[in-house]
Design an enzyme around this catalytic site. Structure first.
Site, PDB file in Angstrom:
ATOM      1  N   ARG A  36      -6.560  -4.524  15.325  1.00 48.71           N
ATOM      2  CA  ARG A  36      -6.306  -4.219  13.909  1.00 48.71           C
ATOM      3  C   ARG A  36      -7.587  -3.800  13.185  1.00 48.71           C
ATOM      4  NH1 ARG A  36      -8.277  -5.425   8.980  1.00 48.71           N
ATOM      5  NH2 ARG A  36      -8.552  -7.594   9.624  1.00 48.71           N
ATOM      6  N   ASP A  37      -8.529  -4.720  13.021  1.00 42.92           N
ATOM      7  CA  ASP A  37      -9.735  -4.398  12.237  1.00 42.92           C
ATOM      8  C   ASP A  37     -10.559  -3.344  12.962  1.00 42.92           C
ATOM      9  OD1 ASP A  37     -11.461  -4.579  10.117  1.00 42.92           O
ATOM     10  OD2 ASP A  37     -12.006  -6.674  10.420  1.00 42.92           O
ATOM     11  N   HIS A 231     -18.770  -9.423  10.011  1.00 48.91           N
ATOM     12  CA  HIS A 231     -19.105  -8.084  10.509  1.00 48.91           C
ATOM     13  C   HIS A 231     -20.603  -8.096  10.815  1.00 48.91           C
ATOM     14  CE1 HIS A 231     -15.336  -5.716   9.716  1.00 48.91           C
ATOM     15  NE2 HIS A 231     -15.053  -6.866   9.113  1.00 48.91           N
ATOM     16  N   CYS A 262     -14.195  -1.501   7.647  1.00 47.46           N
ATOM     17  CA  CYS A 262     -13.141  -1.396   6.636  1.00 47.46           C
ATOM     18  C   CYS A 262     -13.312  -0.061   5.918  1.00 47.46           C
ATOM     19  CB  CYS A 262     -13.227  -2.557   5.639  1.00 47.46           C
ATOM     20  SG  CYS A 262     -12.077  -2.388   4.261  1.00 47.46           S
ATOM     21  N   ASN A 271     -17.112  -5.374  13.650  1.00 42.42           N
ATOM     22  CA  ASN A 271     -17.035  -6.831  13.595  1.00 42.42           C
ATOM     23  C   ASN A 271     -17.981  -7.426  14.625  1.00 42.42           C
ATOM     24  OD1 ASN A 271     -14.254  -5.715  12.845  1.00 42.42           O
ATOM     25  ND2 ASN A 271     -14.112  -7.834  12.183  1.00 42.42           N
TER      26      ASN A 271
HETATM   27  P1  HMG Z   1       0.177   1.700  -3.576  1.00 45.28           P
HETATM   28  O1  HMG Z   1       0.073   3.167  -3.452  1.00 45.28           O
HETATM   29  O2  HMG Z   1      -0.359   1.040  -4.807  1.00 45.28           O
HETATM   30  O3  HMG Z   1       1.671   1.221  -3.295  1.00 45.28           O
HETATM   31  O4  HMG Z   1      -0.570   1.064  -2.309  1.00 45.28           O
HETATM   32  P2  HMG Z   1       2.900   1.024  -4.273  1.00 45.28           P
HETATM   33  O5  HMG Z   1       3.243  -0.424  -4.271  1.00 45.28           O
HETATM   34  O6  HMG Z   1       2.639   1.710  -5.578  1.00 45.28           O
HETATM   35  O7  HMG Z   1       4.045   1.844  -3.488  1.00 45.28           O
HETATM   36  C1  HMG Z   1       3.932   3.255  -3.289  1.00 45.28           C
HETATM   37  C2  HMG Z   1       4.814   3.664  -2.102  1.00 45.28           C
HETATM   38  O8  HMG Z   1       4.270   3.075  -0.912  1.00 45.28           O
HETATM   39  C3  HMG Z   1       6.256   3.181  -2.193  1.00 45.28           C
HETATM   40  O9  HMG Z   1       7.053   4.157  -1.527  1.00 45.28           O
HETATM   41  C4  HMG Z   1       6.252   1.933  -1.362  1.00 45.28           C
HETATM   42  O10 HMG Z   1       7.511   1.603  -0.796  1.00 45.28           O
HETATM   43  C5  HMG Z   1       5.287   2.300  -0.263  1.00 45.28           C
HETATM   44  P3  HMG Z   1       7.938   5.212  -2.362  1.00 45.28           P
HETATM   45  O11 HMG Z   1       8.834   4.335  -3.216  1.00 45.28           O
HETATM   46  O12 HMG Z   1       6.954   5.988  -3.174  1.00 45.28           O
HETATM   47  O13 HMG Z   1       8.627   5.976  -1.278  1.00 45.28           O
HETATM   48  N1  HMG Z   1       4.640   1.119   0.327  1.00 45.28           N
HETATM   49  C6  HMG Z   1       4.545   0.886   1.637  1.00 45.28           C
HETATM   50  N2  HMG Z   1       4.915   1.597   2.712  1.00 45.28           N
HETATM   51  C7  HMG Z   1       4.671   1.048   3.919  1.00 45.28           C
HETATM   52  N3  HMG Z   1       4.061  -0.137   4.090  1.00 45.28           N
HETATM   53  C8  HMG Z   1       3.660  -0.878   3.041  1.00 45.28           C
HETATM   54  C9  HMG Z   1       3.891  -0.350   1.751  1.00 45.28           C
HETATM   55  N4  HMG Z   1       3.618  -0.814   0.512  1.00 45.28           N
HETATM   56  C10 HMG Z   1       4.081   0.091  -0.352  1.00 45.28           C
HETATM   57  N5  HMG Z   1       3.071  -2.063   3.232  1.00 45.28           N
HETATM   58  C11 HMG Z   1      -0.906  -0.675  -0.699  1.00 45.28           C
HETATM   59  C12 HMG Z   1      -0.652  -0.352  -2.161  1.00 45.28           C
HETATM   60  C13 HMG Z   1      -1.230  -2.159  -0.622  1.00 45.28           C
HETATM   61  C14 HMG Z   1       0.343  -0.377   0.104  1.00 45.28           C
HETATM   62  C15 HMG Z   1      -2.087   0.194  -0.206  1.00 45.28           C
HETATM   63  O14 HMG Z   1      -3.162   0.063  -1.087  1.00 45.28           O
HETATM   64  C16 HMG Z   1      -2.546  -0.185   1.183  1.00 45.28           C
HETATM   65  O15 HMG Z   1      -1.811  -0.021   2.138  1.00 45.28           O
HETATM   66  N6  HMG Z   1      -3.809  -0.676   1.305  1.00 45.28           N
HETATM   67  C17 HMG Z   1      -4.320  -1.157   2.581  1.00 45.28           C
HETATM   68  C18 HMG Z   1      -5.804  -1.002   2.673  1.00 45.28           C
HETATM   69  C19 HMG Z   1      -6.290  -1.561   3.972  1.00 45.28           C
HETATM   70  O16 HMG Z   1      -5.568  -1.675   4.940  1.00 45.28           O
HETATM   71  N7  HMG Z   1      -7.599  -1.916   4.017  1.00 45.28           N
HETATM   72  C20 HMG Z   1      -8.207  -2.438   5.207  1.00 45.28           C
HETATM   73  C21 HMG Z   1      -7.722  -3.806   5.568  1.00 45.28           C
HETATM   74  S1  HMG Z   1      -8.571  -5.110   4.709  1.00 45.28           S
HETATM   75  C22 HMG Z   1      -9.938  -5.418   5.704  1.00 45.28           C
HETATM   76  O17 HMG Z   1     -10.203  -4.696   6.640  1.00 45.28           O
HETATM   77  C23 HMG Z   1     -10.771  -6.651   5.427  1.00 45.28           C
HETATM   78  C24 HMG Z   1     -10.492  -7.764   6.432  1.00 45.28           C
HETATM   79  O18 HMG Z   1     -10.766  -7.328   7.752  1.00 45.28           O
HETATM   80  C25 HMG Z   1     -11.362  -8.996   6.120  1.00 45.28           C
HETATM   81  C26 HMG Z   1     -12.841  -8.666   5.928  1.00 45.28           C
HETATM   82  O19 HMG Z   1     -13.436  -7.942   6.739  1.00 45.28           O
HETATM   83  O20 HMG Z   1     -13.382  -9.213   4.965  1.00 45.28           O
HETATM   84  C27 HMG Z   1      -9.032  -8.239   6.369  1.00 45.28           C
HETATM   85 MG    MG Z   2     -12.807  -7.187   8.629  1.00 39.44          MG
END
Ligand code: HMG
Ligand code: MG
Length: 322
Positions: A36-37, A231, A262, A271
């Site tokens: 995933r990450d 990381h 990220c 990581n």
């Molecule tokens: P948004 O554009 O604000 O979504 O994104 P929304 O709620 O306004 O919805 C817009 C459309 O997206 C809608 O569809 C929803 O149904 C759809 P429409 O009605 O227009 O057809 N939608 C989805 N579709 C599929 N899967 C979903 C989903 N949610 C809404 N889950 C959202 C908000 C959260 C979805 C977006 O910002 C996003 O996906 N962000 C993810 C970012 C990400 O993955 N970042 C990396 C991971 S975090 C990380 O790596 C840190 C970590 O490792 C820890 C660390 O290192 O500290 C965990």
């Molecule tokens: Mg991470």
């Protein structure tokens, strides 16, 4: 260099037999985040079957927990657009309980539930700006969005893990108060997470700051429910984990080969590598249950999937016959 020199390389990988004086220091759980990450940051799409192969290799190496994919919006993370198919592959199988998947909201949980995911992970930033950039929501909005996720998981008997991102510092806001990190961790555990993983998203932490973060968090919640997710941008991830071990942390996230980053945290690099962590823990006398030879094979596979050498030093040493 003579064979007797303390600088001579060991004849065989020294990760398998800890020195007797250090043996039996107890169990450490490694939560593998490479699929995933690690893969979320790859530009070239890794085919679904090869992602499944990597998850299987990591499970086969004895890693007790593997975060297999992410049910975020595919437009935001195109590299994991096949999350549904990856997770469905393991539905009802013998390893389903060992898998987890990232979920940002109720829609993501719905997709995870379709694949009968037994565990999901939500994520909240310790800073307002990172949360906004990462999931397009204020932290208040994100807490509200998590409520139905916790409720639905409780109803279907699925576990929820929670991350606190940018817990050591934020790429937009700079220093983050350890008290704020502790408050976010306590709130997520209070909402129903079984464990909270503190993320050094951009790898800026150092041992002194790690001690302060853990002291603040340990003042609010038991460190037995806290994991560290480091990381390795500046090469200090292992040193930070050593501080965590001294403080009593017994769950550490790591990524095969050191894959990772990220996309919504400028400067975030890979990581902490699983191989580097397993090697250190084993030499310190901690049990991980990981099979070193199979882990190295999984690291070799990860390199093949992304088409380049990965940063893990222990993997490089092992592949070079060290
Ligand atoms: P948004 O554009 O604000 O979504 O994104 P929304 O709620 O306004 O919805 C817009 C459309 O997206 C809608 O569809 C929803 O149904 C759809 P429409 O009605 O227009 O057809 N939608 C989805 N579709 C599929 N899967 C979903 C989903 N949610 C809404 N889950 C959202 C908000 C959260 C979805 C977006 O910002 C996003 O996906 N962000 C993810 C970012 C990400 O993955 N970042 C990396 C991971 S975090 C990380 O790596 C840190 C970590 O490792 C820890 C660390 O290192 O500290 C965990
Ligand atoms: Mg991470």
């Amino acid at each position: 260099m003579s064979a007797a020199s303390p600088l001579a390389p060991p004849a065989a990988p020294c990760v398998v037999e800890p020195a007797p004086a250090l043996a039996a220091r107890g169990r450490v759980t490694i939560y593998e985040v490479g699929p995933r990450d690690g893969l979320q940051n790859e530009q070239a799409f890794v085919p679904t079957a090869r992602k499944v192969e990597l998850v299987e290799a990591l499970l086969g190496a004895g890693l007790p927990k593997v975060e297999a994919t992410s049910f975020v919006h595919p437009r935001w993370i195109p590299a994991l657009a096949d999350a549904d198919a990856v997770m469905a592959h393991f539905r009802g199988g013998p390893h389903a309980e060992r898998l987890s998947a990232l979920v940002p909201n109720e829609r993501g949980l719905g997709r995870a539930a379709e694949a009968d995911a037994r565990e999901v992970a939500v994520f909240m930033s310790a800073s307002e700006t990172h949360n906004q950039r990462n999931i397009n929501k204020s932290r208040d909005e994100a807490y509200r969005a998590f409520e139905p996720v916790f409720e639905a998981c409780a109803a279907r008997g699925a576990r929820v893990r929670a991350y606190v991102s940018v817990a050591w510092g934020c790429p937009y806001e700079g220093l983050v108060s350890p008290r704020e990190v502790a408050a976010v961790a306590a709130r997520l555990l209070g909402m129903g997470a079984y464990e909270v993983s503190l993320g050094d998203t951009t790898g800026v932490g150092d041992p002194a700051l790690t001690a302060r973060v853990l002291e603040a968090v340990g003042g609010r919640v038991s460190l037995s429910r806290v994991a560290m997710h480091m990381h390795d941008t500046w090469g200090r991830a292992l040193a930070n984990c050593a501080v965590g071990l001294e403080a009593g942390v017994r769950v550490f996230d790591a990524s095969v080969g050191g894959l990772g980053g990220c996309p919504y945290a400028p400067g975030a690099s890979g990581n902490l590598a699983t191989e580097d962590l397993v090697s250190m823990l084993s030499l310190m006398g901690f049990e991980t249950g990981v099979d070193w030879g199979r882990l190295v094979a999984a690291g070799r596979l990860a390199q093949e999937l992304v088409g380049r050498e990965l940063p893990s030093r222990a993997l490089r040493a092992a592949l070079a016959g060290g």
